[in-house]
Design an enzyme around this catalytic site. Structure first.
Site, mmCIF file in Angstrom:
data_model
loop_
_atom_site.group_PDB
_atom_site.id
_atom_site.type_symbol
_atom_site.label_atom_id
_atom_site.label_comp_id
_atom_site.label_asym_id
_atom_site.label_seq_id
_atom_site.Cartn_x
_atom_site.Cartn_y
_atom_site.Cartn_z
ATOM 1 N N ARG A 182 4.199 -8.224 17.696
ATOM 2 C CA ARG A 182 5.088 -7.129 17.302
ATOM 3 C C ARG A 182 4.293 -5.827 17.359
ATOM 4 N NH1 ARG A 182 6.727 -4.874 11.834
ATOM 5 N NH2 ARG A 182 8.660 -3.772 12.338
ATOM 6 N N HIS B 271 4.802 -0.079 -0.177
ATOM 7 C CA HIS B 271 5.456 -0.984 0.778
ATOM 8 C C HIS B 271 4.458 -1.936 1.420
ATOM 9 C CE1 HIS B 271 4.035 2.475 3.066
ATOM 10 N NE2 HIS B 271 4.015 1.695 4.137
ATOM 11 N N HIS C 30 0.842 -1.201 0.000
ATOM 12 C CA HIS C 30 0.000 0.000 0.000
ATOM 13 C C HIS C 30 0.876 1.249 0.000
ATOM 14 C CE1 HIS C 30 1.185 -0.717 4.148
ATOM 15 N NE2 HIS C 30 1.003 0.568 4.359
ATOM 16 N N ASP D 159 1.019 5.132 1.807
ATOM 17 C CA ASP D 159 0.477 5.830 2.974
ATOM 18 C C ASP D 159 -0.076 7.170 2.520
ATOM 19 O OD1 ASP D 159 1.351 3.785 4.582
ATOM 20 O OD2 ASP D 159 3.227 4.787 5.138
#
Ligand SMILES: *[C@@H]1O[C@H](CO)[C@@H](O)[C@H](O)[C@H]1NC(C)=O
Ligand SMILES: *[C@@H]1O[C@H](CO)[C@@H](O)[C@H](O)[C@H]1NC(C)=O
Length: 728
Positions: A719, A709, A657, A659
């Site tokens: 995480r 990314h 995607h 940002d």
């Protein structure tokens, strides 16, 4: 012109004139009455000695019978003591008698200066003068007219030839409890007697300066080798400075400089007197000190505060530790710290916990009692907002060997400190002329002040006698104000030192108490403490324009920003809040209710940390972005600030995607290979991944167009990352 020539020629009357020199054959006898060697008395004696003068002290050790002169008339006892003493000199025309009060007087000149000024006044006897007609106001109209000067007699100081002075003190009977000023006033107002005894008032403060009501008339003059007072109204330099009535605090403040106490270019000369350097002692001979710690309200960065107490450079077996915690919020922190201290080798430890329900005033009085019980040599009081950044603070303060000595500490960027330089009429804060110079360390020294708080040493000599022992109760005042008020009333001097940098005060007034980690919210109120806990020490170097930047992928930069502690607390805050999204496209938190690339996340505004986070972006992230994206001026705005959690069985990765940002910040919040396996970011255009993300490090990458990314799969554990879409 004619007049001044005349006075100059009269000035030599008192000494033998040979051809060009004048040999003084008169003798000066300074007399005072003092029943106690108070701090003020010691200051008086010191000022005389500095100016090469001696004094005859009458009444030492006698019970005072002159009444409570502070609040009512009195002082006839002084006259009666003088009568007796001066009989010896009643025929000695070469003897000049100078009477002075002592508790509230400082001499700033020697015999030559005194005689020179006395001779110019061309009188047999000169009395000090002031602007208040006391104790009988009705007598004001009987005074001779004074066109320019102080009109009324003050009996705190006078000077004259012994036979005349003797006649004055023996003119009438006076009872010990009668008023001495009234006695002298009545003689002065009798015109016949005034002429007979050659009496004058020192209306222009040539010799005597009374300070009450005359604050505006005087200022300090910093000469090369001494600091003196000048009266700027009457152009005089008086040599006897009297803090009459309520001006005692002003005198204390001026006294910090006078009589070679603090001289420009030499700084604090008085600081070198009567010291007792602990460095000359074996550590096993150090004074036994009761260190008393008071936590009385919610306090930011208390953990560091307590550690600094524990890290004082002082032998623990010479310390009795006393701790009072009255704050529920801090129970766990203080309890845990206290239990560690119990095995730290102190001479003894005593803990009064919140559950004991003992109020501050009583806890402080208890600590003093406990000190005496432990046979302490000194008492060291430290409040929860005091950060002893200098571990030698206690040693320094003790070495200065003052009865009560505090350390000057200041709230960063404010004028708020551990002392007041002056008091207003109600006994609260007023700013002394030198306050900012002391707070800013433009002047370093030891300062006599009317109020101190937070951190101070009190010597055993003050503690032992019930007459002088600190008492933290006074009417309804706060404990620290009560202690200071009691000390002032007893005439005990309190000093603060800024000879060294001792530490700083935290700002407790903007401290939230409802979060799991309240200190996280303190980046504005206590910036430096916040930074030292939460901003990585490596950050400051990364910020340096000349330092190299790490670029793991094209135009992706990697910076140390936060400490591991910041990351840990942020994750704990998120989990404490618990408002994680479900990772679906439906997101009621968003304006449109729809998230195109959803994650399991929690927004900063859910945690009430949005404004704080934006502040962090502006102050710590923006400079980094502008360093690496040259010529870009970032507003550091962001409407999407969130913590994402990846878990194998929940959401474990994020599909490719863009940002909606100009650039994105992505901070690793926990430890790869310990807390989780896998994870990372892959920039598809460059086929380049950043894995093994470091705790507290932030990735900066462009948001649109080039840096398409994806989030790589997390294969074990959880995480956490913190993400901001900056300048959308
Ligand atoms: C002053 O001296 C008197 C008499 O010796 C004594 O009772 C009193 O406690 C002393 N006051 C102070 C403040 O030391
Ligand atoms: C991308 O990088 C990986 C690992 O460095 C490599 O195995 C792979 O062949 C690369 N793919 C392309 C399309 O270059």
């Amino acid at each position: 012109m004619f007049l001044s020539v005349l006075t100059a020629s009269l000035a030599v009357i008192g000494c033998l004139v040979t051809q060009t020199t004048c040999t003084e054959d008169r003798d000066l006898l300074i007399v005072t009455v003092a029943t106690n060697e108070t701090d003020g008395f010691k200051r008086f004696i010191r000022s005389l000695n500095i100016n090469g003068l001696q004094v005859k002290v009458l009444g030492l050790g006698l019970a005072w019978e002159g009444g409570d002169v502070k609040n009512v008339a009195g002082g006839g006892h002084k006259v009666n003591l003088l009568k007796e003493e001066l009989r010896k000199y009643k025929d000695d025309a070469k003897k000049i008698i100078m009477f002075s009060d002592s508790y509230d007087v400082i001499f700033t000149g020697g015999k030559d200066a005194i005689f020179e000024r006395f001779d110019k006044l061309n009188a047999q006897v000169v009395f000090a003068a002031e602007d208040y007609c006391w104790p009988n106001k009705n007598l004001a109209s009987q005074y001779p007219r004074v066109p320019f000067g102080y009109k009324y007699l003050n009996s705190g100081g006078f000077i004259g030839y012994a036979p005349d002075v003797y006649k004055i003190v023996t003119a009438h009977e006076i009872k010990n409890e009668d008023d001495d000023q009234l006695y002298y006033t009545e003689i002065f107002l009798d015109e016949k007697l005034r002429k007979l005894y050659g009496m004058k008032l020192d209306t222009q403060a040539k010799i005597f300066q009374n300070l009450n009501g005359q604050y505006g008339d005087v200022s300090l003059k910093f000469d090369e080798d001494d600091t003196v007072i000048v009266n700027t109204v009457y152009q005089s330099s008086p040599v006897v400075i009297h803090g009459n009535g309520p001006s005692k605090i002003l005198l204390n403040s001026l006294g910090n400089y006078l009589a070679k106490s603090w001289v420009y270019g030499h700084d604090c000369l008085a600081c070198k007197e009567n010291t007792k350097d602990l460095k000359d002692l074996e550590r096993s001979e150090y004074p036994v000190v009761l260190v008393a710690v008071f936590v009385e309200k919610p306090m930011p960065f208390l953990e560091e505060m307590l550690e600094k107490v524990a890290n004082l450079d002082y032998p623990k077996d010479r310390i009795d530790l006393f701790v009072h915690n009255q704050e529920k919020l801090h129970v766990q922190l203080v309890d845990e710290w206290m239990s560690r201290q119990k095995s730290a080798g102190y001479r003894s430890t005593k803990f009064i916990s919140e559950a004991d329900n003992i109020k501050e005033w009583h806890a402080r009085n208890l600590a003093v009692e406990h000190c005496l019980k432990k046979d302490c040599d000194a008492y060291f009081s430290v409040d929860g907002d005091i950060h002893l950044d200098n571990p030698e603070t206690l040693t320094h303060l003790l070495s200065q060997n003052r009865p009560i000595l505090g350390a000057v500490m200041v709230r960063a960027g404010q004028a708020w400190s551990t002392f007041w330089g002056a008091l207003n009429e109600d006994g609260f804060y007023a700013r002394s002329i030198d306050y900012m110079d002391i707070v800013n360390n433009n002047r370093r020294g030891i300062w006599n002040v009317p109020y101190l708080t937070g951190v101070y040493v009190i010597q055993r000599s003050v503690l032992v006698s019930p007459e002088t022992r600190p008492n933290y109760i006074y009417k309804l005042l706060d404990a620290d104000m009560a202690m200071a008020a009691n000390m002032r009333e007893k005439g005990i001097f309190m000093y603060v030192s800024n000879l060294e940098d001792y530490g700083h005060l935290v700002e407790p007034n903007y401290f939230p108490t409802k979060y799991l980690h309240n200190d996280m919210w303190q980046m504005k109120a206590n910036k430096e403490d916040w930074e030292s806990r939460y901003i990585s020490p490596l950050y400051w170097n990364a910020l340096d324009l000349t330092s190299l930047n790490e670029m793991p992928c094209p135009d992706v930069y990697w910076f140390p920003i936060f400490t591991p502690r910041f990351c840990k607390e942020l994750v704990e805050l998120a989990n404490d809040n618990g408002g994680w999204s479900d990772g679906s496209n439906n997101d009621p938190r968003l304006a449109g209710g729809y998230e195109n690339v959803p994650t399991v996340d929690i927004h900063m505004n859910q945690m009430e940390f949005e404004q704080e986070w934006l502040w962090i972006l502006r102050h710590y992230v923006k400079p980094l972005a502008e360093k690496v994206y040259l010529g870009y001026d970032s507003a550091a705005r962001s409407i999407m600030n969130f913590i994402v959690r990846y878990r194998p069985k929940e959401q474990s990765l994020l599909r490719p995607h863009h940002d909606s940002s100009t650039y994105t910040l992505n901070v690793g919040l926990n430890r790869p290979h310990i807390d989780y396996e896998g994870g990372g970011a892959r920039f598809i255009r460059y086929n380049c991944s950043v894995v093994n993300t470091r705790v507290g490090w932030g990735l900066l990458h462009p948001g649109r167009l080039t840096h398409y990314h994806e989030g790589l799969r997390t294969t074990r554990g959880t995480r956490y990352i913190m993400v901001s879409f900056i300048d959308p």
